[in-house]
Design an enzyme around this catalytic site. Structure first.
Site, mmCIF file in Angstrom:
data_model
loop_
_atom_site.group_PDB
_atom_site.id
_atom_site.type_symbol
_atom_site.label_atom_id
_atom_site.label_comp_id
_atom_site.label_asym_id
_atom_site.label_seq_id
_atom_site.Cartn_x
_atom_site.Cartn_y
_atom_site.Cartn_z
ATOM 1 N NE ARG A 115 -30.925 -47.871 -31.140
ATOM 2 C CZ ARG A 115 -30.153 -48.936 -30.939
ATOM 3 N NH1 ARG A 115 -29.620 -49.579 -31.964
ATOM 4 N NH2 ARG A 115 -29.914 -49.374 -29.719
ATOM 5 C CG HIS A 133 -26.873 -31.835 -35.909
ATOM 6 N ND1 HIS A 133 -26.185 -32.936 -35.453
ATOM 7 C CD2 HIS A 133 -26.056 -31.222 -36.811
ATOM 8 C CE1 HIS A 133 -25.012 -32.998 -36.056
ATOM 9 N NE2 HIS A 133 -24.902 -31.970 -36.877
#
Length: 250
Positions: A115, A133
């Site tokens: 998160r 990412h």
């Protein structure tokens, strides 16, 4: 160098751990985030945001993926094989989780699915907090960035970056494009992105271990875009680009 690994238990984090082990860079501590009643909460949020029909299709896809995993002969992923200390927490940002990470005095926090982290836990790492990412930064921040890149006619790029309080806004350590082959789908590209993310993260950690420095480039402050979940209709259009001999824009 002490490494603490944070993960939500997904395959993204597992690929990173496997790549770290291949280079003998295993973390000393792993924290797995498993919020209580998280599936029910996610289901309610999905219904409120996307409607019953879209949520039902997502649930069917989720069940199908779980059945496929169970039919695989591979053993269950054992986090205990990757660290001497493995803990389960409800929220990485909770003071108890922060204190647990602080007790290990990590040089690096490596994320394997997380998160948004707040400053207290971000500040526990002496050198950096690293994330892999599946999008080029700052152009593709947020989620579903692999299909969004395909939809926009761009080659998906995996980035390793330092984590700050923003959403994918930290300084970029490295980036590498995915290879797109005939027969690829959004699903196969996602899996490729996970494997590449693992290798890139392991390479970044090894470089930091050898140099004791984090070489990175700041993202332009006024550029970039944050993407959100891709609607199913657009996802089908992205799939069609791959099937119809898709070629990226110049």
């Amino acid at each position: 160098m002490t490494i603490t690994f944070l993960t939500n238990g997904g395959t993204h984090g597992q690929c990173i751990l496997q790549a770290l082990r291949r280079r003998n860079l295993l973390p000393s501590t792993i924290l797995i985030e498993r919020p209580p009643n998280s599936r029910l909460a996610r289901l309610r949020r999905s219904i409120n945001k996307y409607g019953v029909w879209e949520t039902a299709l997502d649930v069917l896809a989720f069940v199908g993926s779980k059945l496929a995993v169970r039919s695989n002969s591979a053993a269950r992923f054992r986090y205990e094989d990757y660290a001497s200390a493995v803990f389960t927490v409800a929220d990485f940002n909770h003071p108890d989780a922060v204190a647990l990470v602080q007790s290990g005095a990590p040089d690096l926090l490596v994320l394997g699915g997380s998160r948004i982290l707040r400053p207290p836990i971000l500040s526990t790492a002496r050198l950096a907090v690293l994330n892999a990412h599946p999008g080029q930064l700052p152009t593709y921040r947020g989620v579903d960035v692999v299909p969004w890149a395909i939809y926009n006619g761009h080659i998906p790029v995996v980035s390793v970056h330092c984590v700050d309080a923003g959403v994918d806004t930290g300084a970029v350590v490295s980036e590498q494009p995915l290879s797109i082959e005939v027969g690829d789908t959004i699903s196969t590209l996602r899996r490729k992105a996970e494997r590449l993310a693992g290798e890139m993260m392991a390479e970044a950690v090894q470089s930091i271990l050898e140099t004791r420095t984090v070489k990175s480039a700041r993202q332009p402050e006024c550029e970039g875009k944050q993407y959100y979940r891709m609607p199913r209709q657009l996802m089908r259009q992205a799939e069609n680009r791959l099937r119809c001999q898709w070629k990226p824009h110049a």
